[in-house]
Structure formats: structure tokens, C-alpha cells
Design a protein around this motif. Structure first.
Motif, PDB file in Angstrom:
ATOM      1  N   ALA A 177       0.874  -1.182   0.000  1.00 48.89           N
ATOM      2  CA  ALA A 177       0.000   0.000   0.000  1.00 48.89           C
ATOM      3  C   ALA A 177       0.905   1.225   0.000  1.00 48.89           C
ATOM      4  O   ALA A 177       2.103   1.104   0.291  1.00 48.89           O
ATOM      5  N   GLY A 178       0.320   2.358  -0.312  1.00 48.43           N
ATOM      6  CA  GLY A 178       1.050   3.626  -0.203  1.00 48.43           C
ATOM      7  C   GLY A 178       2.323   3.657  -1.010  1.00 48.43           C
ATOM      8  O   GLY A 178       2.337   3.268  -2.185  1.00 48.43           O
ATOM      9  N   PHE A 218       2.642  -0.552   9.145  1.00 52.62           N
ATOM     10  CA  PHE A 218       2.688   0.417  10.249  1.00 52.62           C
ATOM     11  C   PHE A 218       4.093   0.993  10.352  1.00 52.62           C
ATOM     12  O   PHE A 218       5.041   0.472   9.761  1.00 52.62           O
ATOM     13  N   SER A 258      -0.594   5.910  12.380  1.00 51.84           N
ATOM     14  CA  SER A 258       0.703   5.356  11.958  1.00 51.84           C
ATOM     15  C   SER A 258       0.591   3.912  11.456  1.00 51.84           C
ATOM     16  O   SER A 258       1.603   3.246  11.278  1.00 51.84           O
ATOM     17  N   CYS A 259      -0.655   3.437  11.266  1.00 48.31           N
ATOM     18  CA  CYS A 259      -0.855   2.070  10.748  1.00 48.31           C
ATOM     19  C   CYS A 259      -1.805   2.146   9.553  1.00 48.31           C
ATOM     20  O   CYS A 259      -2.579   3.089   9.442  1.00 48.31           O
TER      21      CYS A 259
END
Ligand code: UDP
Length: 252
Positions: free
Chosen positions: A98-99, A176, A201-202
Motif C-alpha cells: 500500500a502507499g 505500520f 501510523s498504521c
């Protein structure tokens, strides 16, 4: 009332000198930022939820023998923590893509990693927290070889604990970030989990529906952030029943 000494103000928290030497008060703000503070907002209730959730995770870690900086929660928005020297790294653990890893390596979001992948970013907002390798970390002296071995083992233990906890309430821990602090005890130094562990933060996805229950709700404008964080807290039994106030009805 005596004025407290502010040590540092970050994007989501303020740190004050604690009541005893070697302690700090962490105040959780309602401010939300993303994309290196290019996107900003104030989200009612976020600080209270993150204070409670971080307390819950840190207590759980401590209960299974993973040292953290957490001492106790003081009130709705503040917690007392041990003062430590923060290693200037963001330690990221990824179970699913992700991200930034999806963008960087062209991996579709949601793809399971062959094994948990650990990444390190150098903590420097003005540089946008760039990804660094262990080579940079060693050469620039940000952490020793021994620290790196300890950090890896801590990160994997936190991952197992958090993944299991989330799985139990129908949530997938996608990835995370943690921060690590050094505390000194006599001649010895010890590494502890510092900062916070929260939906800020997760990445947390509902296992059945894929609904995002983390800061991506804010980053990607997916709805109400407090509702998402409250859902995590509710499932974990962190929110007392009385705190789940019904929404007011608008009377025309
Ligand atoms: N993360 C964080 N603080 C940061 C950067 C990342 O807490 O400054 C968290 C983020 O919420 C996600 C994980 O670390 O759970 C991995 O983030 P990623 O590298 O994908 O960055 P992003 O896409 O958030 O920029």
C-alpha cells in the motif's frame, strides 16, 4: 498553576517536561496532516482516540515483554512517557502493499508480501523522510549494528502482536510505522518502542469489506476519520460504552 515547559511541538503531538526527571508528557492534538503537511485539518476527537489506542497497544506490548516508553495515561489527551533519545529513523513494517511501496515498485495495493518487509526512512521533514538503507544508517552513525539487530527483532515482534490483535477483531494490519528510543540505565542502554502506535501510523483494513480504518481516510478523503478510529477502538473494547454518544439529530 505553574506553566509547563514545552519541549517540542510536532504535527500531531506536543511534548512537555514531565513531573519527574526523565519523564515527558505527550499531548495528543486533533491536528491531522498528510503529504508532509501539505494537507492539514483539525479532526474533532482524533487526539483523544489516539491517546487511548496508543495506551492500549503499548500496554499490550509491555504485557508480552516488549519494552516501550509508556508509563501511564494521565487524562483524555495526555500520557506520561519515559524520556528517551529517539533514533532518527521511521521503521516501517509491511505485510501487504500500500502507499509508497505500491507507487515505488508498481505493486498493486493489497498484494500480500512474501514475508514482512522492513524499511527505514530518515526522520527529516524538510527532506520528506527519505527511504534509506542500512548502509546509510551505519555510515552516518544513526544506529549501531547491534541497534539494527535489536530494531529488526522489535519490529517483527510488534508486527506479530499487532497483526494478531487486529485479526481477532476482523482487521488486517497492512503496514505500520514505529519509532525507537534509547533509554540509559546505568552503563547500559536499552531500546524501547517510543512515540505512538495508532491509526495515524498504521494501515488498517476491514477484512470483510476492505473499508479503510486509518489515516488514509483523511489522506484520500474517504469519509469521517473519527468514525473510522472509533470503529477500531470499539472493536478492541477500548472505547467505554458511555463514550459512544449517539449523533445529534438535526431539528429542522
Ligand atoms: N507512516 C507514518 N508516518 C510517516 C510515514 C508513514 O506513520 O511519516 C506510516 C503510514 O501511516 C503507513 C506506513 O507508515 O501505515 C507506511 O507508509 P508509506 O511509506 O506507504 O507512506 P505514505 O503512503 O503514507 O506516504
Amino acid at each position: 498553576m505553574a506553566r509547563r515547559t514545552k519541549i517540542y511541538e510536532g504535527k500531531a503531538k506536543v511534548l512537555y517536561e514531565g513531573p519527574e526527571p526523565g519523564t515527558i508528557v505527550q499531548y495528543f492534538k486533533d491536528d491531522a496532516t498528510a503529504f508532509n503537511a501539505e494537507k492539514k485539518d483539525v479532526i474533532d476527537g482524533k487526539g483523544v482516540l489516539n491517546n487511548r489506542l496508543s495506551e492500549f497497544f503499548m500496554n499490550g506490548l509491555q504485557a508480552i515483554g516488549i519494552p516501550t516508553h509508556f508509563i501511564k495515561r494521565l487524562n483524555m489527551r495526555e500520557q506520561l512517557v519515559r524520556k528517551c533519545e529517539i533514533i532518527p529513523l521511521e521503521v516501517i513494517v509491511r505485510n501487504y502493499a500500500a502507499g509508497s511501496i505500491s507507487k515505488r515498485l508498481g505493486i498493486e495495493e493489497g498484494t500480500q508480501m512474501p514475508r514482512p518487509i522492513i524499511e527505514y526512512c530518515y526522520k527529516d521533514d524538510s527532506l520528506g523522510d527519505p527511504l534509506v538503507t542500512e548502509e546509510h544508517i551505519a555510515a552516518f552513525g544513526w544506529a549501531s549494528q547491534q541497534d539494527m539487530e535489536d530494531i529488526l527483532s522489535l519490529a517483527l515482534r510488534v508486527n506479530d502482536f499487532m497483526s494478531g490483535l487486529m485479526l481477532g477483531v476482523g482487521i488486517r494490519l497492512v503496514d505500520f510505522k514505529i519509532e525507537i528510543g534509547r533509554v540509559y540505565e546505568g552503563d547500559y542502554q536499552r531500546l524501547v518502542i517510543a512515540d505512538e502506535i495508532s491509526p495515524d501510523s498504521c494501515r488498517l483494513w476491514d477484512i470483510e469489506t476492505g473499508r479503510k480504518l486509518d489515516k488514509d481516510v483523511f489522506r484520500r478523503d474517504l469519509g469521517n476519520l473519527t468514525d473510522a478510529y472509533s470503529e477500531v477502538a470499539r472493536r478492541l473494547g477500548v472505547l467505554p460504552k458511555t463514550a459512544q454518544m449517539p449523533k445529534p439529530t438535526i431539528v429542522e
